[in-house]
Write a protein that holds these residues in place. Structure first.
Motif, mmCIF file in Angstrom:
data_model
loop_
_atom_site.group_PDB
_atom_site.id
_atom_site.type_symbol
_atom_site.label_atom_id
_atom_site.label_comp_id
_atom_site.label_asym_id
_atom_site.label_seq_id
_atom_site.Cartn_x
_atom_site.Cartn_y
_atom_site.Cartn_z
ATOM 1 N N THR A 95 14.605 0.143 -3.677
ATOM 2 C CA THR A 95 13.253 -0.798 -4.696
ATOM 3 C C THR A 95 11.982 -1.381 -3.870
ATOM 4 O OG1 THR A 95 15.152 -0.907 -6.165
ATOM 5 C CG2 THR A 95 12.587 -1.572 -6.973
ATOM 6 N N ALA A 96 12.520 -2.164 -3.003
ATOM 7 C CA ALA A 96 11.176 -3.061 -2.442
ATOM 8 C C ALA A 96 10.244 -1.827 -1.927
ATOM 9 C CB ALA A 96 11.506 -4.093 -1.797
ATOM 10 N N ALA A 97 10.549 -0.723 -1.387
ATOM 11 C CA ALA A 97 10.533 0.023 -0.371
ATOM 12 C C ALA A 97 9.249 1.010 -1.203
ATOM 13 C CB ALA A 97 11.257 1.107 0.798
ATOM 14 N N SER A 98 9.917 1.432 -2.592
ATOM 15 C CA SER A 98 9.432 2.447 -3.539
ATOM 16 C C SER A 98 8.702 1.451 -4.158
ATOM 17 C CB SER A 98 9.904 2.666 -5.129
ATOM 18 O OG SER A 98 11.375 3.457 -4.515
ATOM 19 N N VAL A 99 8.011 0.681 -3.751
ATOM 20 C CA VAL A 99 6.502 -0.166 -4.582
ATOM 21 C C VAL A 99 5.757 -0.075 -3.649
ATOM 22 C CG1 VAL A 99 5.973 -2.561 -4.999
ATOM 23 C CG2 VAL A 99 7.598 -2.353 -6.372
ATOM 24 N N LEU A 100 6.488 -0.065 -2.717
ATOM 25 C CA LEU A 100 5.265 0.174 -1.152
ATOM 26 C C LEU A 100 5.212 1.364 -0.938
ATOM 27 C CD1 LEU A 100 7.279 -1.910 1.837
ATOM 28 C CD2 LEU A 100 4.920 -2.671 0.732
ATOM 29 N N CYS A 101 5.196 2.203 -1.344
ATOM 30 C CA CYS A 101 5.300 3.730 -0.927
ATOM 31 C C CYS A 101 4.052 4.081 -2.640
ATOM 32 C CB CYS A 101 5.882 4.974 -1.779
ATOM 33 S SG CYS A 101 7.323 5.156 -0.272
ATOM 34 N N GLY A 102 4.208 3.225 -3.670
ATOM 35 C CA GLY A 102 3.343 3.569 -4.240
ATOM 36 C C GLY A 102 2.336 2.798 -4.628
ATOM 37 N N LEU A 103 1.848 1.490 -3.697
ATOM 38 C CA LEU A 103 0.527 0.823 -3.127
ATOM 39 C C LEU A 103 -0.182 1.753 -1.977
ATOM 40 C CD1 LEU A 103 2.024 -2.912 -3.662
ATOM 41 C CD2 LEU A 103 0.679 -1.642 -5.447
ATOM 42 N N ALA A 104 0.338 2.164 -1.936
ATOM 43 C CA ALA A 104 -0.185 2.813 -0.386
ATOM 44 C C ALA A 104 -1.470 3.506 -0.098
ATOM 45 C CB ALA A 104 0.748 4.174 0.320
ATOM 46 N N GLN A 105 -2.008 2.804 0.238
ATOM 47 C CA GLN A 105 -3.395 3.059 1.020
ATOM 48 C C GLN A 105 -4.205 4.473 1.300
ATOM 49 O OE1 GLN A 105 -5.693 1.688 -1.537
ATOM 50 N NE2 GLN A 105 -3.896 0.995 -2.401
ATOM 51 N N GLY A 106 -3.076 4.842 1.964
ATOM 52 C CA GLY A 106 -3.535 5.677 3.649
ATOM 53 C C GLY A 106 -2.265 6.132 4.100
ATOM 54 N N THR A 107 -2.004 7.735 4.867
ATOM 55 C CA THR A 107 -0.494 8.357 4.627
ATOM 56 C C THR A 107 0.065 7.689 5.435
ATOM 57 O OG1 THR A 107 -1.894 9.653 6.704
ATOM 58 C CG2 THR A 107 -2.073 10.635 4.612
ATOM 59 N N GLY A 108 -0.434 6.755 6.667
ATOM 60 C CA GLY A 108 0.628 6.013 7.953
ATOM 61 C C GLY A 108 1.478 5.212 6.759
ATOM 62 N N TRP A 109 0.335 4.839 5.806
ATOM 63 C CA TRP A 109 1.665 3.879 5.138
ATOM 64 C C TRP A 109 2.255 4.044 3.741
ATOM 65 C CZ3 TRP A 109 -1.473 -0.654 2.175
ATOM 66 C CH2 TRP A 109 -0.737 -1.233 1.096
ATOM 67 N N LEU A 110 2.135 5.428 3.761
ATOM 68 C CA LEU A 110 2.948 6.214 2.937
ATOM 69 C C LEU A 110 3.759 6.183 3.301
ATOM 70 C CD1 LEU A 110 3.883 7.292 0.525
ATOM 71 C CD2 LEU A 110 2.370 8.974 0.876
ATOM 72 N N ILE A 111 4.205 6.864 4.605
ATOM 73 C CA ILE A 111 4.836 7.755 5.573
ATOM 74 C C ILE A 111 5.708 6.189 6.321
ATOM 75 C CG2 ILE A 111 5.550 8.957 7.704
ATOM 76 C CD1 ILE A 111 3.103 10.530 7.363
#
Length: 500
Positions: A95-111
């Motif tokens: 879940t914590a990682a899911s929140v980080l995915c949703g907050l991603a500001q760039g592709t590196g962050w999302l990946i």
């Protein structure tokens, strides 16, 4: 020595039994939901974050890589340190990682967040089923697992509706944020009702220096490096060049790690994460090769199809999401019947005919273009693909389990789970390279159309290769395997089994 934890005996009709089932279903639902809708979100998130093709590949493969490499280790951690404990850690981590995915500001962050999400999923996925297996009374265990499979399947079927609507009405980010309220319910239910259990033999020794249970961190890390090296080389070769240092180093790391993994597992024997003695069963080896091939076709299809429908056919995310719904429904309705058929006649015929029917479906979908009608252009191919997949999933799972001794059923199903994910992982990495799609090509209609049609032909070829493999080498297991729910996740690589 720690005193053994008594085996719980929950009953289906009690509050504790219903609460434990609720926690397992909701947790699996989070994983299955993300599996079915992330492919649908690729065009929107790619446009929002300025992603290229390799970024989209890593968005899918970062998650699959961690899940394929560490799902067996996740199961072993639960056996040793407590199934509820590891399950809860997996839920919070995911879940914590899911929140980080949703907050991603760039592709590196999302990946990076998707890598973390996959690691959480490796703890959560085996735990959601193992807590049911360990907690319920033997008389109710089958009903509990059947209810888990059915209700988790419903969450998979709802995924396209919910995810597509969220992407169109709000943002792709909400397919990840949705996990937060679900996780709160899972944690509350698990802390209130799920009993703790563990396998005390996981820390016991039979003889000096020899452990009874598998806890193989080195094997898991080498397996991850092997998959990561191969994946990086395949994804980055189009942009960096096949002779570039990073690509060559990644390929070398992948090969060396794969060899080291085999040597380590052979040396560890029954203490290995993956006892190599399992492969003395030719049927087990053939079925897992079949799994890689068929799920490579599935993973390649779902990766390309969602992007193609939105960027070329110009469908909405919601319409794209529900386009594959018939395939999911066929799996839900027909898997038990396909398993029963395989138990009567053996797995060879379903595993031969199923991939051929699915391949015909992909060749029909190859012709979909701008202005396509769902009912006449898309639905026939999706139905054929779904029928073919339904004939495969349950017979494959039952045959894998029947091909090994009962004491290895857990590691056999876990490895088959990992093989299915590895097939999807390698297909998503390799297919864009083979069909010449790179950079921002997925946003160019003509380039994406050529790539999609080539990919559908290759995926159909993989399915036919799987059918030939089954026809020539698959025989009835040495003992009849009962019909079973698939250990795989439902589609989009889907299957899931999801898949444990």
């Amino acid at each position: 020595m720690t005193a053994p934890v008594p085996a719980p005996a929950l009953r289906m009709g009690t509050a504790a039994g219903r609460g434990t089932l609720l926690a397992a279903v909701l947790a699996s639902g989070m994983v299955f939901l993300d599996t079915t809708v992330v492919n649908v979100a690729l065009p929107k998130l790619g446009q929002d974050l300025g992603a290229n093709v390799s970024d989209l590949q890593w968005t899918i493969n970062g998650y699959l890589l961690m899940l394929a490499a560490f799902v067996l280790l996740g199961g072993a951690l639960g056996d040793r340190f407590g199934r509820r404990r590891i399950f809860l850690i997996g839920v919070v981590w995911f879940t914590a990682a899911s929140v980080l995915c949703g907050l991603a500001q760039g592709t590196g962050w999302l990946i990076a967040a998707r890598f973390l999400q996959g690691a959480g999923g490796a703890l959560l996925t085996p735990g959601s089923l193992s807590v049911l297996q360990a907690s319920f009374h033997p008389d109710d265990r089958g009903r509990a697992i059947g209810a888990w499979a059915g209700l988790s399947g419903v969450s998979t079927a709802l995924g396209p509706f919910i995810g597509g609507w969220l992407i169109d009405a709000l943002s792709w980010r909400w397919i990840f944020f949705l996990n937060l309220p679900l996780a709160v319910l899972v944690v509350l239910a698990a802390m209130r009702w799920v009993p703790e259990s563990r396998d005390e033999s996981a820390s016991r020794t039979e003889a000096p220096g020899r452990t009874r249970r598998r806890f193989d961190v080195g094997g898991a890390l080498l397996g991850a490096l092997a998959l990561a090296g191969a994946t990086y080389a395949l994804i980055d070769a189009p942009t960096r060049g096949f002779d570039s240092a990073p690509v060559l180093i990644a390929a070398l790391v992948g090969v060396v790690s794969a060899v080291a993994f085999v040597l380590l597992e052979r040396r560890r024997g029954d203490a290995a994460m993956l006892p190599t003695g399992l492969f003395s069963s030719r049927l087990f080896s053939v079925l897992n090769l079949f799994t890689v091939v068929v799920y490579a076709a599935l993973g390649g299809f779902t990766f390309f199809f969602a992007v193609y429908l939105q960027n070329v056919v110009e469908w909405s995310a919601f319409r794209t999401g529900i386009a594959l719904l018939p395939m999911t429904l066929l799996l839900l309705i027909g898997s038990a019947r396909a398993g029963a058929l395989s138990a009567r006649i053996g797995p060879r015929l379903p595993l031969t005919v199923g991939p051929v029917i699915a391949a015909v479906g992909l060749l029909l979908l190859r012709g979909v273009g701008p202005g396509a009608s769902y009912w006449t252009d898309v639905l026939p191919g999706v139905l054929l693909f779904g029928i073919g997949l339904t004939l495969v999933v349950a017979p494959l799972t039952a045959s894998v389990l029947a091909a090994v001794q009962d004491r290895f059923s857990g590691v056999a199903s876990g490895f088959n789970n990992a093989a299915s994910r590895a097939g999807s992982l390698l297909a998503v990495a390799a297919l864009p390279l083979v069909v010449g799609l790179s950079g921002g090509g997925y946003e160019q209609k003509a380039e994406l159309t050529d790539a999609f049609r080539g990919a559908m032909e290759l995926c159909a070829g993989l399915l036919v290769a799987g059918a030939v493999l089954a026809l020539v080498l698959v025989r009835r297991p040495p003992r009849d395997a009962p019909p079973s729910q698939p250990c795989h996740s439902l589609p989009a690589a889907t299957p899931p089994a999801q898949r444990k």
